[in-house]
Write an enzyme that holds these catalytic residues in place. Structure first.
Site, PDB file in Angstrom:
ATOM      1  N   GLY A  59       0.835  -1.199   0.000  1.00 13.48           N
ATOM      2  CA  GLY A  59       0.000   0.000   0.000  1.00 13.48           C
ATOM      3  C   GLY A  59       0.863   1.239   0.000  1.00 13.48           C
ATOM      4  O   GLY A  59       2.050   1.177   0.300  1.00 13.48           O
ATOM      5  N   CYS A  86       5.367  -5.944   1.688  1.00 13.97           N
ATOM      6  CA  CYS A  86       5.733  -4.530   1.591  1.00 13.97           C
ATOM      7  C   CYS A  86       5.076  -3.722   2.717  1.00 13.97           C
ATOM      8  O   CYS A  86       5.411  -3.920   3.876  1.00 13.97           O
ATOM      9  CB  CYS A  86       5.381  -4.011   0.200  1.00 13.97           C
ATOM     10  SG  CYS A  86       6.189  -2.454  -0.156  1.00 13.97           S
ATOM     11  N   TYR A  87       4.117  -2.864   2.410  1.00 14.86           N
ATOM     12  CA  TYR A  87       3.416  -2.156   3.486  1.00 14.86           C
ATOM     13  C   TYR A  87       2.834  -3.164   4.473  1.00 14.86           C
ATOM     14  O   TYR A  87       2.814  -2.935   5.682  1.00 14.86           O
ATOM     15  CB  TYR A  87       2.311  -1.277   2.895  1.00 14.86           C
ATOM     16  CG  TYR A  87       1.508  -0.522   3.939  1.00 14.86           C
ATOM     17  CD1 TYR A  87       1.984   0.664   4.481  1.00 14.86           C
ATOM     18  CD2 TYR A  87       0.280  -1.009   4.389  1.00 14.86           C
ATOM     19  CE1 TYR A  87       1.257   1.352   5.441  1.00 14.86           C
ATOM     20  CE2 TYR A  87      -0.449  -0.332   5.353  1.00 14.86           C
ATOM     21  CZ  TYR A  87       0.037   0.851   5.868  1.00 14.86           C
ATOM     22  OH  TYR A  87      -0.680   1.527   6.833  1.00 14.86           O
ATOM     23  N   HIS A 178       7.752  -7.517  -3.554  1.00  9.64           N
ATOM     24  CA  HIS A 178       6.465  -7.959  -4.102  1.00  9.64           C
ATOM     25  C   HIS A 178       6.633  -9.285  -4.847  1.00  9.64           C
ATOM     26  O   HIS A 178       7.016  -9.284  -6.027  1.00  9.64           O
ATOM     27  CB  HIS A 178       5.907  -6.901  -5.057  1.00  9.64           C
ATOM     28  CG  HIS A 178       5.427  -5.683  -4.360  1.00  9.64           C
ATOM     29  ND1 HIS A 178       4.119  -5.517  -3.960  1.00  9.64           N
ATOM     30  CD2 HIS A 178       6.085  -4.572  -3.965  1.00  9.64           C
ATOM     31  CE1 HIS A 178       3.987  -4.349  -3.358  1.00  9.64           C
ATOM     32  NE2 HIS A 178       5.165  -3.751  -3.345  1.00  9.64           N
ATOM     33  N   GLU A 180       4.399 -11.053  -6.090  1.00  9.21           N
ATOM     34  CA  GLU A 180       3.319 -11.275  -7.062  1.00  9.21           C
ATOM     35  C   GLU A 180       3.628 -10.745  -8.452  1.00  9.21           C
ATOM     36  O   GLU A 180       2.928 -11.056  -9.405  1.00  9.21           O
ATOM     37  CB  GLU A 180       2.005 -10.660  -6.552  1.00  9.21           C
ATOM     38  CG  GLU A 180       2.012  -9.155  -6.336  1.00  9.21           C
ATOM     39  CD  GLU A 180       2.572  -8.751  -4.978  1.00  9.21           C
ATOM     40  OE1 GLU A 180       3.235  -9.581  -4.344  1.00  9.21           O
ATOM     41  OE2 GLU A 180       2.362  -7.608  -4.572  1.00  9.21           O
ATOM     42  N   ASP A 235     -14.263 -11.113 -24.849  1.00 12.16           N
ATOM     43  CA  ASP A 235     -14.810 -10.711 -23.556  1.00 12.16           C
ATOM     44  C   ASP A 235     -16.333 -10.734 -23.553  1.00 12.16           C
ATOM     45  O   ASP A 235     -16.961 -11.350 -22.689  1.00 12.16           O
ATOM     46  CB  ASP A 235     -14.316  -9.310 -23.177  1.00 12.16           C
ATOM     47  CG  ASP A 235     -12.810  -9.214 -23.258  1.00 12.16           C
ATOM     48  OD1 ASP A 235     -12.166 -10.283 -23.228  1.00 12.16           O
ATOM     49  OD2 ASP A 235     -12.283  -8.104 -23.359  1.00 12.16           O
ATOM     50  N   LYS A 377      -7.200 -11.384 -19.166  1.00 15.51           N
ATOM     51  CA  LYS A 377      -7.583 -11.906 -20.473  1.00 15.51           C
ATOM     52  C   LYS A 377      -7.399 -13.431 -20.593  1.00 15.51           C
ATOM     53  O   LYS A 377      -8.276 -14.133 -21.082  1.00 15.51           O
ATOM     54  CB  LYS A 377      -6.723 -11.221 -21.534  1.00 15.51           C
ATOM     55  CG  LYS A 377      -7.235 -11.401 -22.917  1.00 15.51           C
ATOM     56  CD  LYS A 377      -8.134 -10.265 -23.251  1.00 15.51           C
ATOM     57  CE  LYS A 377      -8.824 -10.450 -24.563  1.00 15.51           C
ATOM     58  NZ  LYS A 377      -9.775  -9.346 -24.789  1.00 15.51           N
TER      59      LYS A 377
END
Ligand code: XMP
Length: 521
Positions: A59, A86-87, A178, A180, A235, A377
């Site tokens: 964050g 992180c945060y 991070h 991710e 989509d 996607k």
């Protein structure tokens, strides 16, 4: 909160730009998770949700600021593993008796960094540090200056002595980087180790997602009628198929032919959904309306605004004819959401006003159903396959809502559209014939607003130039040009000039995004 029979992981969102990527990594591991903003996560919420593990996201705030985001203290008493990122790491250290310091230049880290191990035995590290160090992606100003009692250090980086920390007894883990993001190449392994340690079985699949979304749609819509803007792209096709499964004939699709479609596109889309999938589809032939209003308009934003406005008017017209229609379905994806709305919920800088999110005027009086809002996607494609859509549809390159209007820089004329359609069909045929279609994210022709001189036979020509575009991308947010061979380009240029009257010069666009965009307008 969604009803589910799966074990679930709670991601408490402290406002990171990349929180959604945590969910994505977890879903790749077939773990069911939900992201909830920290404001909504109370002690009572935790009790109801009963997570099997919790992740604190990153964050933008500083834990030293009075009133900065916090989880409820009960989270530490749940007895389940927690991973702070992180945060989230700083929050955990701060809450549990460690110390965080404000960022200084020397300790702030942004971008690539390398972590080396201090203790390799923790189960979180299985498959890590096989090399001497791991590349990670950092983005922090503040840093942990003292770890909380019970924690030990697993890894360090030059700017973060406590880059990886753990309290193994309580199964609390906290990392400064991070895991991710793509730039932490081995990050998924950490998530895998974490969820395995928490006891997840990895039983949440696209089939499960489908089932849950069908239920969610039923809960949201009830007996009301839904109208779906079917474009023929992946989509809206997947959204329509999913909603159809949920509410059957209460779904009516409207396929708007704005005169800016590719060759034979209208016939193919309507044929496929009506005949193949048994959906109720209205083929709205509104070419005159759109092309009429676009006549003489050359500014890209004005074109988009006109097309967007007419789209809404057309939907309104058809919605009015369907008794009880009170929902509009859209195939909005997660990248649309993050490109269009900044973290604070305010508008981010407008590069192109192309996304659907937030663009619908309230006067439409229709509520939105957006069953793909959380998906990327490739996940939408997986869901489409799960729903039985043919591969030829699922693998289609994205096609923008304003269609050929934004591939025809400057003024749009029927003549140019006609030429563009033919050139595009030849180009795509070439790509398919060479077996390259699936390697390319998106390929198309743009017809340029210049005429150039050429010579064909013994005669002079004065025709349009066109540009071929083909890019690779993961999510459309960044892209690179596709490295065709010179032979391919030469052969394609020859075919276009020979087969399409009106074009006498072919160029290949080798701009990446950024600084370019994928479309020409
Ligand atoms: P850009 O050109 O912004 O495109 O790099 C990124 C992706 O978005 C598509 N795109 C649009 N899609 N309405 C849409 O529905 C639009 O106005 C629009 N403009 C661009 C583009 O085709 C690419 O896939």
């Amino acid at each position: 909160m969604t009803e589910t029979s799966h074990d679930r992981l709670l991601i408490i969102d402290f406002g990171s730009q990349v929180t959604q990527l945590i969910a994505r990594r977890l879903r790749e591991l077939n773990v069911y998770c939900e992201i909830h903003p920290y404001q909504n996560v109370t002690g009572a919420f935790l009790k109801d949700f009963a997570p099997k593990a919790v992740i604190f996201s990153g964050g933008p705030d500083s834990v030293m600021r009075e009133g900065s985001p916090r989880p409820p203290s009960e989270v530490y008493d749940l007895g389940v593993p927690i991973l702070g990122i992180c945060y989230g790491q700083q929050v955990m250290m701060h809450d549990l008796g460690g110390r965080v310091e404000a960022g200084e230049h020397a300790t702030a880290e942004f971008g690539r960094a390398y972590v080396t191990p201090t203790d390799g035995s923790d189960p979180l590290l299985a498959g890590w540090f096989l090399e001497a160090r791991e590349q990670v992606w950092m983005s922090h100003g503040d840093h942990v200056a003292e770890i909380a009692p019970g924690f030990e250090v697993l890894g360090t980086s030059p700017g973060a002595p406590f880059a990886m920390t753990a309290d193994p007894a309580r199964r609390f883990y906290a990392v400064q980087f991070h895991p991710e993001v793509h730039h932490t190449p081995n990050g998924k392994t950490l998530y895998e180790n974490f969820v395995r340690m928490a006891g997840f079985e990895g039983d949440w699949t696209m089939a499960a997602y489908r089932e849950e979304m069908v239920q969610k749609i039923r809960d949201q819509v009830g007996d009301a009628k839904v109208i779906c803007a079917l474009s023929g792209g992946v989509d809206s096709s997947v959204a329509a198929a999913l909603i159809h499964e949920a509410i059957g004939e209460n779904l009516t699709c409207v396929f708007v032919d704005h005169g800016l479609l590719r060759l034979d596109e209208g016939k193919e889309v309507v044929g496929m959904f009506r005949d193949h999938m048994n959906l109720s589809v209205i083929h709205a032939e509104e070419q005159e309306l759109f092309l009429g209003e676009l006549d003489g308009v050359s500014d890209p934003e004005t074109k988009r605004k006109i097309i967007g406005r007419l789209f809404i008017d057309v939907f309104q017209k058809y919605a009015d004819q369907i008794e009880g229609a009170s929902f509009l379905a859209q195939g909005t994806l997660y990248p649309d959401v993050i490109e269009s709305v900044s973290f604070s919920g305010g508008p981010s800088v407008t590069i192109k006003s192309h996304h659907n999110v937030g663009g619908l005027p309230e006067k439409m009086g229709l509520k939105l159903v957006e069953p793909l809002r959380e998906l990327f996607k490739d996940e939408v494609r997986a869901l489409g396959r799960e729903l039985g859509l043919p591969d030829s549809f699922i693998g289609r390159h994205p096609f923008p809502g304003p269609g050929l209007a934004i591939r025809c820089p400057g003024e749009i004329t029927r003549e140019k559209l006609e030429i563009l359609r033919k050139a595009d069909a030849v180009y795509i045929d070439q790509i398919r014939k060479h077996g390259l279609y699936d390697e390319i994210w998106q390929a198309f022709v743009a017809i340029l607003p210049v005429r150039t001189v050429g010579v064909m036979g013994d005669g002079r020509t004065y025709d349009y130039a066109c540009a071929l575009r083909a890019v690779t991308s993961v999510d459309g947010m960044t892209a690179d040009y596709y490295p065709f061979t010179h032979e391919f380009l030469g052969e394609t240029a020859t075919r276009i000039i020979n087969e399409v009257k009106g074009i006498n010069r072919v160029t290949y666009d080798i701009t990446s995004k950024p600084p370019g965009t994928i479309e020409w307008e």
